[in-house]
Design a protein around this motif. Structure first.
Motif, PDB file in Angstrom:
ATOM      1  N   GLU A   1       0.848  -1.208   0.000  1.00 40.68           N
ATOM      2  CA  GLU A   1       0.000   0.000   0.000  1.00 40.68           C
ATOM      3  C   GLU A   1       0.885   1.260   0.000  1.00 40.68           C
ATOM      4  O   GLU A   1       0.672   2.200  -0.766  1.00 40.68           O
ATOM      5  CB  GLU A   1      -0.880  -0.023   1.246  1.00 40.68           C
ATOM      6  CG  GLU A   1      -2.005   0.985   1.224  1.00 40.68           C
ATOM      7  CD  GLU A   1      -2.810   0.920   2.541  1.00 40.68           C
ATOM      8  OE1 GLU A   1      -3.242   1.978   3.001  1.00 40.68           O
ATOM      9  OE2 GLU A   1      -2.960  -0.206   3.079  1.00 40.68           O
ATOM     10  N   ARG A   2       1.917   1.202   0.873  1.00 46.30           N
ATOM     11  CA  ARG A   2       2.819   2.359   0.973  1.00 46.30           C
ATOM     12  C   ARG A   2       3.609   2.540  -0.334  1.00 46.30           C
ATOM     13  O   ARG A   2       3.859   3.649  -0.782  1.00 46.30           O
ATOM     14  CB  ARG A   2       3.777   2.129   2.153  1.00 46.30           C
ATOM     15  CG  ARG A   2       4.794   3.218   2.356  1.00 46.30           C
ATOM     16  CD  ARG A   2       4.197   4.405   3.122  1.00 46.30           C
ATOM     17  NE  ARG A   2       5.163   5.461   3.330  1.00 46.30           N
ATOM     18  CZ  ARG A   2       4.972   6.749   3.030  1.00 46.30           C
ATOM     19  NH1 ARG A   2       3.804   7.146   2.540  1.00 46.30           N
ATOM     20  NH2 ARG A   2       5.913   7.639   3.256  1.00 46.30           N
ATOM     21  N   ARG A   3       3.972   1.385  -0.955  1.00 48.29           N
ATOM     22  CA  ARG A   3       4.754   1.450  -2.205  1.00 48.29           C
ATOM     23  C   ARG A   3       3.949   2.185  -3.300  1.00 48.29           C
ATOM     24  O   ARG A   3       4.455   3.061  -4.001  1.00 48.29           O
ATOM     25  CB  ARG A   3       5.122   0.043  -2.696  1.00 48.29           C
ATOM     26  CG  ARG A   3       6.301   0.017  -3.677  1.00 48.29           C
ATOM     27  CD  ARG A   3       6.497  -1.354  -4.289  1.00 48.29           C
ATOM     28  NE  ARG A   3       5.293  -1.791  -5.003  1.00 48.29           N
ATOM     29  CZ  ARG A   3       4.903  -1.285  -6.152  1.00 48.29           C
ATOM     30  NH1 ARG A   3       5.599  -0.338  -6.746  1.00 48.29           N
ATOM     31  NH2 ARG A   3       3.796  -1.713  -6.725  1.00 48.29           N
ATOM     32  N   VAL A   4       2.664   1.813  -3.398  1.00 49.33           N
ATOM     33  CA  VAL A   4       1.814   2.446  -4.416  1.00 49.33           C
ATOM     34  C   VAL A   4       1.700   3.950  -4.142  1.00 49.33           C
ATOM     35  O   VAL A   4       1.831   4.769  -5.056  1.00 49.33           O
ATOM     36  CB  VAL A   4       0.412   1.774  -4.437  1.00 49.33           C
ATOM     37  CG1 VAL A   4      -0.544   2.545  -5.324  1.00 49.33           C
ATOM     38  CG2 VAL A   4       0.536   0.320  -4.886  1.00 49.33           C
ATOM     39  N   ALA A   5       1.526   4.284  -2.855  1.00 52.29           N
ATOM     40  CA  ALA A   5       1.397   5.701  -2.508  1.00 52.29           C
ATOM     41  C   ALA A   5       2.681   6.462  -2.837  1.00 52.29           C
ATOM     42  O   ALA A   5       2.639   7.563  -3.405  1.00 52.29           O
ATOM     43  CB  ALA A   5       1.062   5.833  -1.025  1.00 52.29           C
TER      44      ALA A   5
END
Ligand code: DAH
Length: 373
Positions: free
Chosen positions: A73-77
């Motif tokens: 999730e953090r990677r996409v953000a």
């Protein structure tokens, strides 16, 4: 369980803190990599009792799944954030001029240009174009052209010979385009590759033969590979008057002048009788040589009436047919017309030279549209 909670909290904090994808990847490796903290916990399951494993297994695996999801999730953000930043910082200036297309910057080499010009002029006079192989036999390059065996004229040609084959025959790099004369005349009784014979014909024969030629020579006006164009006319009543007319028409058209004077001097070539060298009127008083003006002379080509032995060697009857031929250096014609001082630069592949002396690819030379503009 509190251990797991503490671990979860600290990893989540690290995930939140990771400012870019590289930092986030380091967090992932520290938790889920081979030697990561969660992987280490998973490895302890093997030593547990079945009951303990039943309780802790799902908890540890659950943590692993949650952390993997949180990292993703953090990677996409972070990726979206990075893209935003790039889009905000990069600008496309749509007012910048376009880069010119290859057709606008590519250049035709002066040798190709001059071959096209020569082709245009002689096609207009009803000549066909013929070609022959660069690698020739001794027979076509010398013997068929009436060079006697062991004659010093063979040596004068600075020939590049190949190693002899099993029968002791040495092939060579042709020293002139004259062997193609014989190939064109001989087409009916000699098997040569069809591609060389596009212009082969029964008399009357009218061909010009441009191509590469080779001699062991190098200085400002000589290179080991150079270009010649040969002309050949064979018919029942061809004569020197026609030769002179053809050459003068050619010189006028090529140098784009109203008139030229020529001077024919006796000379010697084994394959012509009589043989002549042709000088063209020029003016050398200024920085450049001007053709068609002045009182000076410049040697420009060799020519003559085709020797009866050559006609015989080509399988035609010299009592029926006669003709004339000439040969000239294409590179030299280019240097004269376009003012290049050094022949060696022709073959250096220097883009600056080509930008300066080259021709636009779509400006095809024609007699009606202009040869050089
Ligand atoms: N082959 C000669 C040379 O390379 C040039 C030449 C002279 C060609 C006279 C001819 C000719 O056809 O008739 O020096």
């Amino acid at each position: 369980m509190s251990d797991l909670n503490a671990l979860s909290t600290s990893i989540r904090a690290a995930i939140a803190e990771a400012g870019d994808e590289t930092a986030l990847e380091a967090v992932r490796i520290a938790a889920l990599g081979k030697k990561g903290s969660i992987s280490a916990l998973l490895a302890t399951l093997g030593q547990m009792s079945p009951d303990e494993r039943k309780e802790k297994g799902p908890a540890i695996n659950g943590l692993k799944t949650e952390i993997a999801a949180a990292i993703e999730e953090r990677r996409v953000a972070l990726a979206a954030e990075a893209l935003e930043k790039r889009l905000a910082s990069e600008k496309v200036d749509v007012t910048l001029p376009l880069r010119p297309a290859p057709t606008a910057t590519g250049r035709v080499h002066p040798v190709s240009q001059v071959i096209d010009e020569i082709t245009a002029i002689f096609s207009d006079m009803g000549f066909a174009i013929a070609e022959g192989p660069d690698i020739e036999t001794d027979y076509y390059n010398f013997t068929a052209l009436n060079f006697p065996e062991g004659h010093p004229a063979r040596e004068m040609h600075d020939t590049f010979f190949f190693q002899p084959d099993a029968d002791g025959n040495r092939k060579l790099l042709r020293t002139h385009t004259s062997p193609v004369q014989v190939r064109v005349m001989k087409q009916t009784n000699e098997k040569v590759p069809a591609k060389w014979m596009s212009a082969a014909q029964e008399p009357p024969i009218r061909v010009v033969i441009p191509g590469r030629t080779y001699r062991n020579d190098s200085d400002q006006t000589h290179t080991p590979m150079f270009h010649q164009v040969e002309g050949l006319v064979i018919d029942k009543g061809s004569h020197i008057g026609q030769l002179r007319w053809v050459l003068e028409e050619f010189l006028k058209a090529f140098f784009e002048v109203e008139s030229v004077k020529t001077r024919f001097r006796p000379s010697f070539f084994p394959f012509t009788e009589p043989s002549m060298e042709v000088d063209v009127q020029c003016d050398r008083s200024g920085n450049e040589v001007k053709i068609g003006e002045g009182n000076d002379w410049l040697e420009i080509l060799g020519c003559g009436m085709v020797h009866p032995n050559v006609i015989t060697n080509a399988g035609l009857d010299p009592d029926v047919y006669q003709g004339f031929a000439w040969g000239m250096g294409i590179d030299r014609l280019a240097m004269l017309k376009y003012g290049m001082p050094d022949l060696r630069a022709f073959f250096d592949a220097d883009k600056r030279w080509l930008d300066h002396y080259g021709f636009r690819p779509f400006d095809l030379p024609t007699l009606f549209g202009g040869l050089s503009n």
